[in-house]
Structure formats: structure tokens, C-alpha cells
Design an enzyme around this catalytic site. Sequence first.
Site, short mmCIF file in Angstrom:
data_model
loop_
_atom_site.label_atom_id
_atom_site.label_comp_id
_atom_site.label_asym_id
_atom_site.label_seq_id
_atom_site.Cartn_x
_atom_site.Cartn_y
_atom_site.Cartn_z
N CYS A 88 0.82 -1.22 0.00
CA CYS A 88 0.00 0.00 0.00
C CYS A 88 0.85 1.27 0.00
O CYS A 88 0.32 2.36 -0.23
CB CYS A 88 -0.95 0.00 1.18
N HIS A 103 -2.96 7.04 2.31
CA HIS A 103 -3.42 5.72 1.84
C HIS A 103 -4.80 5.48 2.45
O HIS A 103 -5.02 5.71 3.65
CB HIS A 103 -2.42 4.64 2.26
N ASN A 133 -10.20 -0.23 0.51
CA ASN A 133 -8.74 -0.16 0.43
C ASN A 133 -8.28 -0.79 -0.89
O ASN A 133 -8.41 -1.99 -1.08
CB ASN A 133 -8.16 -0.93 1.63
O1 UT7 Z 1 -3.54 -1.31 3.81
C1 UT7 Z 1 -3.11 -1.68 5.07
C2 UT7 Z 1 -3.81 -2.82 5.60
N1 UT7 Z 1 -4.84 -2.83 6.52
C3 UT7 Z 1 -5.22 -1.93 7.44
O2 UT7 Z 1 -4.77 -0.84 7.56
C4 UT7 Z 1 -6.26 -2.38 8.41
C5 UT7 Z 1 -5.88 -2.11 9.84
N2 UT7 Z 1 -6.86 -2.60 10.78
C6 UT7 Z 1 -8.14 -2.13 10.85
O3 UT7 Z 1 -8.52 -1.27 10.07
C7 UT7 Z 1 -9.05 -2.67 11.92
O4 UT7 Z 1 -8.31 -3.48 12.81
C8 UT7 Z 1 -10.27 -3.44 11.37
C9 UT7 Z 1 -11.22 -2.47 10.67
C10 UT7 Z 1 -9.81 -4.52 10.41
C11 UT7 Z 1 -11.04 -4.10 12.53
O5 UT7 Z 1 -11.44 -3.13 13.45
P1 UT7 Z 1 -11.17 -3.33 15.01
O6 UT7 Z 1 -11.75 -2.16 15.69
O7 UT7 Z 1 -9.70 -3.59 15.18
O8 UT7 Z 1 -12.06 -4.59 15.34
P2 UT7 Z 1 -11.62 -6.02 15.94
O9 UT7 Z 1 -10.89 -6.83 14.93
O10 UT7 Z 1 -10.95 -5.82 17.25
O11 UT7 Z 1 -13.04 -6.66 16.21
C12 UT7 Z 1 -13.94 -6.13 17.19
C13 UT7 Z 1 -15.12 -7.06 17.31
C14 UT7 Z 1 -14.72 -8.52 17.60
O12 UT7 Z 1 -15.69 -9.03 18.47
P3 UT7 Z 1 -15.37 -9.19 20.04
O13 UT7 Z 1 -14.14 -10.06 20.12
O14 UT7 Z 1 -15.11 -7.80 20.53
O15 UT7 Z 1 -16.62 -9.82 20.59
C15 UT7 Z 1 -14.82 -9.18 16.26
O16 UT7 Z 1 -15.13 -10.55 16.36
O17 UT7 Z 1 -15.86 -7.10 16.08
C16 UT7 Z 1 -15.97 -8.45 15.61
N3 UT7 Z 1 -15.87 -8.45 14.15
C17 UT7 Z 1 -16.92 -8.18 13.35
N4 UT7 Z 1 -18.21 -7.90 13.62
C18 UT7 Z 1 -19.01 -7.64 12.56
C19 UT7 Z 1 -14.79 -8.67 13.39
N5 UT7 Z 1 -15.10 -8.54 12.08
C20 UT7 Z 1 -16.42 -8.24 12.03
C21 UT7 Z 1 -17.31 -7.99 10.98
N6 UT7 Z 1 -18.59 -7.69 11.29
N7 UT7 Z 1 -16.93 -8.00 9.69
#
Ligand code: UT7
Length: 334
Positions: free
Chosen positions: A134, A259, A289
Amino acid sequence: MAGGSGPTGRGVTISGWGASLPETVVTNADLTTLFDTSDEWIVERSGIRSRHVATGPFVPGPDAHADVDGVGTTATLSIEAGRRALARAGVEPSEVGLLILCTTSPDQAVPATSAAVAASLGIGGGAMDLNAACAGFTYGMVAAHGMVTAGLDRVLLIGAETLSRLTNWTDRTNAFLFGDGAGALLFEAVGGDDGLLGWDLGVDGSLVSILYADHDGSGMVMKGKEVFRRAIRATVESATASLERAKVDPAEVALFVPHQANWRIMSAVAERLGIGEDRIASVIEHTGNTSSASIPLALVEALEAGRVHEGDVILLAGFGAGMTWASAVWRWLG
Ligand code: UT7
């Protein structure tokens, strides 16, 4: 780590730009047919409402999938964006000394996708792919600028991705993030002023395991929270280094083109740099993205909307798998 600042003696300007987005749009609602998620959750966590998918029609329902045998490829998106950039500049492809295609989703392992793109466009000079994930397009800007200062009159820089082919459509932790698209800029030699005021490139290869996709077809693997945390820190540090080398204060930045990974990352970086949200160029809501394509897509949309004026200072900054990061401060010469 490497960095530098102008002037270099030979001025470089951006004389053409173009973008290409596949017709097929996949909404967050479409994704709810694939895995347990909701539009509200995706919008709140990422700012993304929809993304374009090039790899054919998206088939919703119990067997939902993106048709990876479809016609859209990284090459076809590149060709369209590149053709538009050349037309905008009024430049013939035969006058282009080098094509640099930034992509992390090439159409084949061998040869470089830029070869097919160069043939289709009729590029007069050489062609190569550049993969810095990226951060790729910003790496490419520094490379394109360097090749022009080294003597080439014109370099066509394209960022293009078909990330839908690398997405694991059953993985709800990251499948909602990615999309396809392409953006292109034409760099040309000019007498006098130089557009590139400062830049910074870096990589920490010890962090491969936090974001990768293997050749085995299992798709993108990401430790989201760790990428999130490191992305903000790396982008702020890199952008600060570029601004210092350019001797530009954040208050002087007319447009910030980060980005487009996650609106929360983009706004947190802008806040830490002291750049107001109204100065961010964002397409994330409708593209997701698109890795190497995200910065040119956001810049081209800002240009088309008349948000960029002669003399404006633009800050571009990206980070990605590797982990890589890159930033550049560019003065729009008009
Ligand atoms: O280009 C560079 C590459 N990538 C990035 O820059 C991405 C960097 N990371 C992020 O943007 C974020 O970490 C995400 C958007 C991917 C995820 O957001 P988060 O606030 O870090 O959420 P999380 O992974 O900690 O998940 C929070 C909760 C979890 O449930 P519990 O454990 O709190 O009960 C997940 O199981 O949300 C749940 N969850 C979802 N719920 C609904 C995970 N994915 C989903 C989903 N829909 N798609």
C-alpha cells in the site's frame, strides 16, 4: 530508511492524471450474505460503504463469491487509467520513456503486468512493476521523479490492483476492507521549479507476519489491530520527516492524500499531524482499500473536483504490508 529533498536541478511536474474503477459495486449489504456482519459495523469501524470489484459479477446468496474468472484484470484497469492520464496531458504513448506499474496483485507471477500494459498502450520506452504494497504508489512517485531527473522526459506511473482475487471472501475480519481500481499520473520534465519538495521511504521486514497473502490461494491474512496501531505511528513519523525535509509546516498543506485503508486511521494521522479533516482527500467510502491504487484514486478525484490549485502543497503518505511506509510533499505546479 531513505529520504531526500529538492531541488535536484531538473524540474518535474505532473501533467496528466486518470482513474479507472470496475463497474461492479459490492455494498456492505451484499457482504452480509457472505458472513456475519452489518453495514453499521463496517461503516463505524472503517468508513467503507461499498467497493468496486473487477473480477466479474459478484454473486450474492449462500454461495456468494466474486467471480474470479471474470474479465477485469490489473492490466485492463491500468490500461484505462493510463490512457486517460496520457489523453489529459495530450501526450502520445510513444513519447513515454518508462512505465512504472505499482501493484501487489499482478495478473501473473511472470512476466510483470507492466509488459502487457505497455504493449496495449504503445509505450515507447521501458516498463517495470513495483511492489511495495500500500506504500507502493508513493515509492513509485519518488522513483518516477528520480527517473525524470536522471534524464527521461516522461514517466507514466500507474497504481492498480485487483485485490478481490487475494481476498478470502469468508473471512469477516478483513474481507470488507478491500477493493479494485487504478489511478495514473504522468510525470514530465519542465524547466525551473520542481514538484517534489521532500520524501521519505522505509521498510521493516521483520513485520511480514502481520499482513500477507501466500501463493496458496488462502487469501489475505491480517492482524488488524496491530496493523492499525503501527500504521498510524509509521505514517505520522514518515509524513513528519518529509515535511521537515521539505521545510513545510503542516498548516501549509492544502491537501492531505493518505493511503485509504480505514477512515479511522486516515483521520487519526491527520489529527496527529495537525491537518484538519476538511483537507483530507478521501475516496474510502466508495472504494475501500485499493492498496497501490488508493492514493492516485483519491488524488485524481480531488483534481477532478477542482480541489487542487497552482502552488498548492500536497502531502501524500502510505503504509502497507512488509511493513512498508512512504511519504512525499509535492507542490502542484499547474
Ligand atoms: O492497507 C493496510 C492494511 N490494513 C489496514 O490498515 C487495516 C488495519 N486494521 C483495521 O482497520 C481494523 O483493525 C479493522 C477495521 C480490520 C477491525 O477493526 P477493530 O476495531 O480492530 O475490530 P476487531 O478486529 O478488534 O473486532 C472487534 C469485534 C470482535 O468481536 P469481540 O471479540 O469484541 O466480541 C470481532 O469478532 O468485532 C468483531 N468483528 C466483526 N463484527 C461484525 C470482526 N469482524 C467483524 C465484521 N462484522 N466484519
